[in-house]
Write an enzyme that holds these catalytic residues in place. Structure first.
Site, PDB file in Angstrom:
ATOM      1  N   SER A 183       0.794  -1.227   0.000  1.00  0.00           N
ATOM      2  CA  SER A 183       0.000   0.000   0.000  1.00  0.00           C
ATOM      3  C   SER A 183       0.824   1.274   0.000  1.00  0.00           C
ATOM      4  O   SER A 183       0.302   2.339  -0.306  1.00  0.00           O
ATOM      5  CB  SER A 183      -0.931  -0.003   1.214  1.00  0.00           C
ATOM      6  OG  SER A 183      -0.157   0.024   2.392  1.00  0.00           O
ATOM      7  N   HIS A 211      -5.760  -4.422  -1.853  1.00  0.00           N
ATOM      8  CA  HIS A 211      -5.522  -3.266  -2.736  1.00  0.00           C
ATOM      9  C   HIS A 211      -5.462  -3.662  -4.211  1.00  0.00           C
ATOM     10  O   HIS A 211      -5.323  -2.795  -5.069  1.00  0.00           O
ATOM     11  CB  HIS A 211      -4.219  -2.560  -2.368  1.00  0.00           C
ATOM     12  CG  HIS A 211      -4.346  -1.616  -1.216  1.00  0.00           C
ATOM     13  ND1 HIS A 211      -5.046  -0.433  -1.294  1.00  0.00           N
ATOM     14  CD2 HIS A 211      -3.872  -1.685   0.044  1.00  0.00           C
ATOM     15  CE1 HIS A 211      -4.980   0.182  -0.129  1.00  0.00           C
ATOM     16  NE2 HIS A 211      -4.275  -0.548   0.700  1.00  0.00           N
ATOM     17  N   LYS A 242     -12.780  -1.596  -0.136  1.00  0.00           N
ATOM     18  CA  LYS A 242     -11.934  -0.728  -0.981  1.00  0.00           C
ATOM     19  C   LYS A 242     -12.580  -0.608  -2.367  1.00  0.00           C
ATOM     20  O   LYS A 242     -13.608   0.039  -2.496  1.00  0.00           O
ATOM     21  CB  LYS A 242     -10.499  -1.258  -0.991  1.00  0.00           C
ATOM     22  CG  LYS A 242      -9.836  -1.052   0.375  1.00  0.00           C
ATOM     23  CD  LYS A 242      -8.376  -1.409   0.429  1.00  0.00           C
ATOM     24  CE  LYS A 242      -7.768  -0.960   1.757  1.00  0.00           C
ATOM     25  NZ  LYS A 242      -7.221  -2.046   2.555  1.00  0.00           N
TER      26      LYS A 242
HETATM   27  C1  LIG Z   1      -7.219  -2.487   3.960  1.00  0.00           C
HETATM   28  C2  LIG Z   1      -6.488  -3.763   4.118  1.00  0.00           C
HETATM   29  C3  LIG Z   1      -6.916  -4.740   5.023  1.00  0.00           C
HETATM   30  C4  LIG Z   1      -8.078  -4.517   5.944  1.00  0.00           C
HETATM   31  O1  LIG Z   1      -9.278  -4.481   5.246  1.00  0.00           O
HETATM   32  P1  LIG Z   1     -10.644  -4.173   6.053  1.00  0.00           P
HETATM   33  O2  LIG Z   1     -11.690  -4.897   5.296  1.00  0.00           O
HETATM   34  O3  LIG Z   1     -10.798  -2.691   6.035  1.00  0.00           O
HETATM   35  O4  LIG Z   1     -10.460  -4.700   7.428  1.00  0.00           O
HETATM   36  C5  LIG Z   1      -6.225  -5.930   5.066  1.00  0.00           C
HETATM   37  N1  LIG Z   1      -5.148  -6.157   4.274  1.00  0.00           N
HETATM   38  C6  LIG Z   1      -4.695  -5.232   3.402  1.00  0.00           C
HETATM   39  C7  LIG Z   1      -3.515  -5.529   2.544  1.00  0.00           C
HETATM   40  C8  LIG Z   1      -5.340  -4.000   3.303  1.00  0.00           C
HETATM   41  O5  LIG Z   1      -4.881  -3.080   2.461  1.00  0.00           O
END
Ligand SMILES: *Cc1c(COP(=O)(O)O)cnc(C)c1O
Length: 397
Positions: A183, A211, A242
């Protein structure tokens, strides 16, 4: 008792503030979108949401959620295995499996929970986890909850991964774990090499597509599509929070027996509430949209390429990206913060990241592109970056 604790908490909070690391929340009073309204009334262009496909306020998802509120009510008031499973939950799990080309899927309240609940039921102290050093916090926490031995390798470093595989040959099972897209840099995991090494050393592979799902690959099916490995990794975790509408919800998808055991043993699944029907219904609609067309992915990929090439032409230093995350490198923490503040005054909402979120001396502004950004939005952002970059001496005049 609390008096003593209060003094210490206040001191700790003050330390965070003194270090310039205190996180303030900016208040939105509009839906999440390419253009948002802040509480002070200003309208700004949003370049820091995970709203990669622009679905957070999509009329079809809102309508699907509204329909389910009528047909299935508001909340489930139960975990899945007692009385918290509806026909909608089963359909969504099926849609996710089809999307990723996997056997079966289990839903969670979040991807944080999916990662928190995946390792402990599958791995014992006789096993080993080999984890990328830049993996998400939820993977790190999930690994901590299980007793398998942990090996780490430097980000995307395949020589080190191979060393760890050689070191861990005594283990019963070995699992290589990686984020699909990292990220902070926007780079993708070298899945072709990871799967080749897993085959060579007889290890399992788990990839977190949070992501990358919806974003990476010609039709957005993530890093397994990008590397032509659909159906070849044992475990994929992902989020509905996301690209896929941005509400809430996570999932683990993969081999049938793995998912079946997780339903019996995974603690965040067994001991936490079922997703609300409105969210699940919108998720179903979203996957139907993904199956109809990949126009949104085309637009997102175009936007990212265009932004990167225009920013480079303007003289900015960008990390090479394979996702919708673009790191505009400024290196200095104070500069990154000032740069982001000045951009907000220009109507461009981005965030500066510095240590400890990124390595010391690697401060940056992270730009996240969306399919919802129009050409005019991109031009405005690039022009603002250029003006501020000149003012702050980041690029030549
Ligand atoms: C955002 C993210 C998470 C967490 O996702 P949520 O559904 O918001 O708990 C887990 N792993 C990665 C790589 C992320 O970018």
């Amino acid at each position: 008792m609390f008096d003593r604790m209060k003094t210490n908490l206040q001191a700790e909070i003050q330390q965070i503030k003194n270090a310039g690391l205190f996180k303030e929340e900016r208040i939105l009073v509009s839906p999440q979108s390419a253009e948002i309204t802040l509480k002070n009334g200003s309208k700004v262009l949003n370049f820091c949401a995970n709203n990669y496909l622009g679905l957070s306020d999509h009329p079809r998802l809102i309508e699907a959620a509204r329909k389910a509120l009528k047909s299935h009510g508001f909340g489930m008031s139960s975990v899945r295995f007692i009385c918290g499973t509806t026909d909608l939950h089963k359909i969504l799990e099926q849609k996710i499996s089809e999307y990723f080309g996997t056997d079966d899927t289990i839903l969670y309240a979040s991807a944080f929970d999916a990662n928190g609940g995946v390792f402990e039921p599958l791995l014992s102290p006789k096993d080993a986890i080999i984890s990328d050093s830049l993996n998400h916090a939820s993977i790190i926490d999930g690994v901590r909850l299980c007793k398998a031995e942990l090996y780490r390798y430097a980000n995307a470093n395949m020589e080190q991964l191979e060393e760890r595989l050689i070191m861990s040959q005594e283990a019963n099972y070995r699992m290589i774990v990686t984020d699909g897209v990292f990220s902070m840099d926007g780079n993708v995991a070298p899945m072709d090499e990871i799967v080749r090494l897993a085959d060579k050393y007889d290890a399992l592979v788990m990839v977190d597509e949070c992501h990358s799902a919806g974003v990476v690959g010609p039709t957005g099916r993530g890093v397994t599509e990008l590397f032509d490995l659909r159906g070849k990794v044992e475990i994929i975790t992902g989020t509905l929070g996301k690209a896929f509408g941005g509400a809430i919800g996570g999932f683990t998808t993969g081999k049938k027996e793995i998912i079946e055991l997780l339903r019996q043993r995974s603690r965040p699944y067994l001991f936490s509430n079922s997703l609300p029907p409105a969210v699940v219904s919108a998720g179903i609609e979203m996957f139907d949209m993904m199956n109809e067309t990949h126009e949104l992915q085309d637009r997102l990929h175009y936007n990212t390429k265009h932004f990167v090439s225009q920013m480079q032409a303007a003289g900015f230093d960008l990390k090479p990206t394979k996702s919708a995350i673009c790191a505009v490198m400024l290196y200095d923490a104070v500069l990154a913060k000032n740069f982001a503040d000045m951009l907000l005054n220009e109507g461009i909402y981005v965030v500066g990241f510095s240590f400890p979120v990124v390595p010391r001396g690697e401060a940056r502004i992270r730009v996240q592109l969306s399919a919802a950004h129009t050409d005019a939005h991109l031009e405005k952002a690039i022009a603002a970056f250029t003006r501020v970059g000149k003012k702050l001496g980041v690029i030549g005049v």
